[in-house]
Write an enzyme that holds these catalytic residues in place. Structure first.
Site, PDB file in Angstrom:
ATOM      1  N   HIS A  56      53.671  64.367   9.652  1.00  0.00           N
ATOM      2  CA  HIS A  56      54.878  65.060   9.191  1.00  0.00           C
ATOM      3  C   HIS A  56      56.137  64.690   9.977  1.00  0.00           C
ATOM      4  O   HIS A  56      57.228  65.112   9.606  1.00  0.00           O
ATOM      5  CB  HIS A  56      54.673  66.576   9.253  1.00  0.00           C
ATOM      6  CG  HIS A  56      53.672  67.084   8.253  1.00  0.00           C
ATOM      7  ND1 HIS A  56      53.859  66.969   6.892  1.00  0.00           N
ATOM      8  CD2 HIS A  56      52.478  67.693   8.413  1.00  0.00           C
ATOM      9  CE1 HIS A  56      52.819  67.500   6.257  1.00  0.00           C
ATOM     10  NE2 HIS A  56      51.964  67.933   7.155  1.00  0.00           N
ATOM     11  N   ARG A  84      48.086  62.183  15.775  1.00  0.00           N
ATOM     12  CA  ARG A  84      47.664  62.494  14.411  1.00  0.00           C
ATOM     13  C   ARG A  84      48.179  61.410  13.464  1.00  0.00           C
ATOM     14  O   ARG A  84      49.387  61.276  13.278  1.00  0.00           O
ATOM     15  CB  ARG A  84      48.195  63.860  13.969  1.00  0.00           C
ATOM     16  CG  ARG A  84      47.811  64.191  12.536  1.00  0.00           C
ATOM     17  CD  ARG A  84      47.995  65.660  12.204  1.00  0.00           C
ATOM     18  NE  ARG A  84      49.385  66.053  12.078  1.00  0.00           N
ATOM     19  CZ  ARG A  84      49.774  67.261  11.626  1.00  0.00           C
ATOM     20  NH1 ARG A  84      48.859  68.159  11.283  1.00  0.00           N
ATOM     21  NH2 ARG A  84      51.052  67.561  11.549  1.00  0.00           N
ATOM     22  N   GLU A 124      41.929  72.652   7.000  1.00  0.00           N
ATOM     23  CA  GLU A 124      43.163  73.327   6.604  1.00  0.00           C
ATOM     24  C   GLU A 124      43.207  73.676   5.115  1.00  0.00           C
ATOM     25  O   GLU A 124      44.289  73.825   4.535  1.00  0.00           O
ATOM     26  CB  GLU A 124      44.372  72.480   7.001  1.00  0.00           C
ATOM     27  CG  GLU A 124      44.229  70.986   6.748  1.00  0.00           C
ATOM     28  CD  GLU A 124      45.267  70.161   7.484  1.00  0.00           C
ATOM     29  OE1 GLU A 124      46.330  70.697   7.847  1.00  0.00           O
ATOM     30  OE2 GLU A 124      45.015  68.956   7.683  1.00  0.00           O
TER      31      GLU A 124
END
Length: 290
Positions: free
Chosen positions: A70, A95, A174
């Site tokens: 992100h 990540r 998630e």
């Protein structure tokens, strides 16, 4: 050391009289801490800037998350942040944008030792993630260590044989599907920890934008308990102190307690408000209000 002898034409010849000292593979202090059950407090590094990430490392967080999912990072910016953090005790966790064999290979080759892999919904996906971090015949990681920072360009003795010992694989659960499969995911050999993402999880539960909702926190606590039964570590992003302490009490061992972008934004807003409010009070105190 190298010794030379002068020649009439001022050229030199060299002979190596002793071998270059071999380097050792860096120890993954974060993985060892998880194995001991020691709480590890982290911060999200989302500015995608090595100078900012180094400043965070100087604070002393146990781990820093370099985010490619992100935040606007790429392989080069991730590499520069790994280099910036290297002198400090903070352990870099990276990540990737997705749990992809090729992406994992590149991350490992630039020296990443701990990966946080997003959107893992099944045990099969978790197994594939582990295979991507192991060389054949134990996995499918491409063999190119001679070109890689990870092996210090072949300077580390037996890097190929030792690499997996220092690699830590964390998978993110998630979604509702992931929660339903969390027991099986945690049991996968080679998985070191399961990380619960409250933002995506709340959306999957029909509570978009409510990561701190009671029902979301309850699901995360249940997930932490499931992971503990498998003998693995749990992690979560919890910028609210009450939630962070709740997850720690439930058994979470690696918790991200802040994000760099939120910390800067909050401090900047507080600073500006202090002056703007003071200026408004001064204006209102003047005769005629100006």
């Amino acid at each position: 050391m190298a010794r030379g002898r002068a020649r009439p034409d001022n050229a030199w010849t060299f002979n190596l009289t002793s071998p270059v000292d071999a380097m050792t593979l860096p120890d993954n202090s974060f993985k060892r801490a998880l194995q001991r059950g020691a709480p590890q407090f982290g911060c999200w590094a989302a500015f995608a800037d090595s100078y900012v990430t180094e400043a965070l490392a100087s604070i002393g967080f146990d781990w820093l998350l370099i985010d490619n999912e992100h935040a606007p990072n790429d392989l080069r910016s991730t590499l520069s942040q790994l280099q910036a953090v290297a002198p400090y005790r903070s352990h870099p966790v990276v990540r990737p944008a997705r749990s992809d064999t090729a992406a994992i290979k590149q991350m490992l080759d630039i020296g990443v030792q701990t990966l946080l892999l997003p959107m893992i919904d099944t045990a099969d996906q978790a197994r594939d993630a582990v295979l991507a971090t192991r060389y054949p015949p134990r996995g499918v990681r491409g063999v190119g260590a001679a070109l890689a920072r990870a092996s210090r360009w072949n300077g580390v003795t037996d890097y190929l044989g030792k690499a997996s010992d220092e690699i830590c694989v964390l998978v993110q659960v998630e979604t509702v599907t992931g929660l339903g499969n969390v027991d099986a995911i945690a049991e996968v050999e080679g998985i070191d920890g399961v990380f619960f993402g409250p933002a995506d999880l709340s959306a999957s539960l029909g509570l978009l934008g409510q990561p701190g909702a009671d029902s979301v926190r309850a699901e995360i606590r249940r997930g932490i308990e499931s992971v503990a039964r498998a003998g693995k570590s749990s992690g979560v992003l919890a910028t609210d102190e009450r939630a962070a302490r709740e997850y720690l009490a439930a058994g979470a061992s690696f918790v991200a307690v802040g994000t760099d972008v939120a910390l800067l934004g909050a401090a900047a807003r507080q600073l500006l408000a202090a002056y703007r409010n003071g200026a408004a009070d001064a204006v209102s105190a003047k005769p005629g209000g100006y």
